[in-house]
Design an enzyme around this catalytic site. Structure first.
Site, mmCIF file in Angstrom:
data_model
loop_
_atom_site.group_PDB
_atom_site.id
_atom_site.type_symbol
_atom_site.label_atom_id
_atom_site.label_comp_id
_atom_site.label_asym_id
_atom_site.label_seq_id
_atom_site.Cartn_x
_atom_site.Cartn_y
_atom_site.Cartn_z
ATOM 1 C CD GLU A 23 -1.697 2.113 2.004
ATOM 2 O OE1 GLU A 23 -1.178 3.271 1.452
ATOM 3 O OE2 GLU A 23 -1.745 2.250 3.298
ATOM 4 C CB CYS A 26 -2.423 5.871 3.485
ATOM 5 S SG CYS A 26 -3.507 4.839 4.591
#
Length: 504
Positions: A263, A300
């Protein structure tokens, strides 16, 4: 008394020192020395993980669920010390760390319940057809099986939920895979005390100690050795695009390539449609500013870009967002390196003539303030650097000439973790067309919300097309994340007495 780290690695149940040390960089309080990881430690951890897999990978689901719950219990038993060292190392407030600890233990318990239900095994049975013509059909059974030892790289921005006992580790252990964690140097003390909790759970339940190891620090070759080790069967990573891509390439270049579940980052665009803008533009601007600066912008899912139509209502949105950001004081970033990267990102925007500064601040060292810029969509599409993530509280408003241009602009975005649509009832037709594009761009599409909250539930997807993640069919959050560390095996005409117990 404050928790004082001992600085050792946990390798197959033993707290181990090495010849070299490194210091952490706490936001407050004294630094502590930690022993630096080595290639030899990685090899020992991987070999122990393979030995543990021979029992742990073939144990019962009830045993695995008990282990996950025991880790959660041991983490909660150290709650005060975890919050204390975590706050000192990262600068995150106590409330944030307490919430993140609850999310960490909550996902461990959720995965334990999910494992007990057994649905994740995706069991399928096709009965034999001995009388079928022209040839009989054999009995075929299918079930998901654990892949083997997994390497996990801790994240900088979530010292608990995406670190030593976080999502990747919890998912791998739930699947039946031992884990070797490469701790993040931003918070090694926090990683150490969480490793102590896992170690205590291992000892309490009598599990093979190779089921979990923690290696701290060390040169890049240490992380590379972990990825390259032939006993490692998959890698989980949360971090920068550059770091993740380097590890991804290592996984692919191995003699036997393995999956890399990375990720890597995202700008998480938010599209403000015209009816919503007219009806509640001021509220949307304030909400976006709050999401943008939450945790110093170190999420994020931080919505770094807002797409807003030209015109007076759009002008007002920009002005309202700037006023909301002006109310935000200095925030401490997780590390000196992250703060320096934020300063460089801001400088990149300052040096572009097509970008209009809206709210510009000066930041000093690790304490940073938010910044806001505005750009026309044509200039945005012509300059790829404007669509690159700046990790921190920096926002960019992209102005489109007409509301309908949102669809074409959306097609120009790369893969994202999230995409958001702010809409009212009169925006439904445009939102429908926009959704058809955004669902191909993002792993999660939100309507009338903000993306900085990631729920740990069955239906969550935290991932997306590259460069948001390296595997668009996977998620690092939610129970479906367990499937990353499983592979399907078919059993043809295998007698019941030797089949896995879950498939009989």
């Amino acid at each position: 008394m404050a928790f004082i780290p001992h600085g050792r690695h946990l390798i197959a149940g033993e707290w181990t020192a090495t010849d070299q040390t490194f210091d952490n960089e706490p936001a407050r309080g004294p630094a502590h020395a930690f022993f630096a990881g080595t290639v030899d430690l990685v090899a020992r951890a991987c070999e122990a993980a393979e030995q543990a897999f021979r029992t742990y990978g073939y144990g019962s689901r009830a045993e695995r669920a008990a282990f996950l719950n025991a880790i959660a219990d041991e983490i909660e038993a150290r709650a005060a010390d975890i919050t204390d060292i975590g706050s000192r190392e990262t600068g995150l407030p106590e409330a944030r760390l307490n919430g993140e600890r609850g999310r960490t233990t909550g996902q461990l318990r959720l995965f334990a319940d999910h494992v007990l239900k057994g649905d994740y095994l995706d069991r399928r049975i096709d009965a034999a057809l001995p009388d079928r013509q022209p040839v009989p059909r054999p009995e075929i059974r299918l079930m998901q099986r654990p892949v083997g030892p997994v390497a996990v790289f801790g994240a900088s921005n979530f010292p608990l939920a995406f670190s030593v006992a976080g999502g990747d580790t919890a998912a791998a252990l739930a699947a039946g895979c031992p884990v070797v964690v490469k701790g993040h140097s931003a918070h090694p003390g926090t990683g150490e005390i969480v490793a102590e909790a896992i170690h205590a759970a291992i000892r309490r339940l009598g599990i093979h100690p190779g089921v979990f190891s923690l290696v701290q620090g060390g040169a890049r070759e240490v992380g590379a050795a972990l990825v390259r080790h032939p006993l490692i069967r998959a890698v989980g990573f949360t971090g920068s695009l550059a770091g993740g891509r380097a590890l991804f390439d290592l996984c692919a270049s191995r003699p036997e390539p393995i999956p890399f579940f990375g990720e890597l980052g995202s700008v998480n665009p938010m599209f403000v449609l015209p009816q919503a803008l007219e009806a509640r533009g001021a509220d949307l601007a304030r909400g976006w500013a709050g999401s943008l600066t939450l945790g110093a912008g170190q999420f994020c899912t931080n919505p770094g870009i807002a797409v807003v139509p030209a015109g007076e209502a759009g002008d007002a949105f920009v002005a309202d967002a700037a006023r909301a950001l002006a109310e935000v004081g200095p925030q401490t970033m997780l590390t000196n390196g992250i703060a320096e990267a934020y300063h460089r990102g801001k400088a990149r925007f300052d040096g572009r003539n097509a970008v209009r500064p809206v709210h510009i601040t000066e930041s000093v060292g690790r304490d940073v303030r938010p910044n806001l810029y505005e750009v026309a969509s044509s200039a945005f599409l012509a300059d790829h650097a404007l669509s690159e993530e700046v990790f921190g509280p920096l926002g960019l408003v992209v102005r489109i000439p007409r509301a309908e241009d949102a669809v074409d602009l959306a097609r120009g975005f790369e893969g994202q973790l999230t995409a958001t649509i702010q809409m009212d009832a009169g925006d439904a037709d445009l939102a429908r067309r926009l959704l058809a594009v955004l669902e191909r761009k993002a792993g999660r599409v939100l309507v009338n919300g903000y993306p900085t909250g990631v729920e740990v539930v069955d239906a969550m997807v935290h991932g997306g097309p590259y460069p948001a993640s390296t595997n668009f069919g996977a998620t690092s959050v939610g129970t479906m994340s367990i499937r990353r560390f499983l592979r399907p095996v078919s059993y043809q005409n295998v007698p019941p007495e030797i089949l896995p117990a879950d498939l009989v």
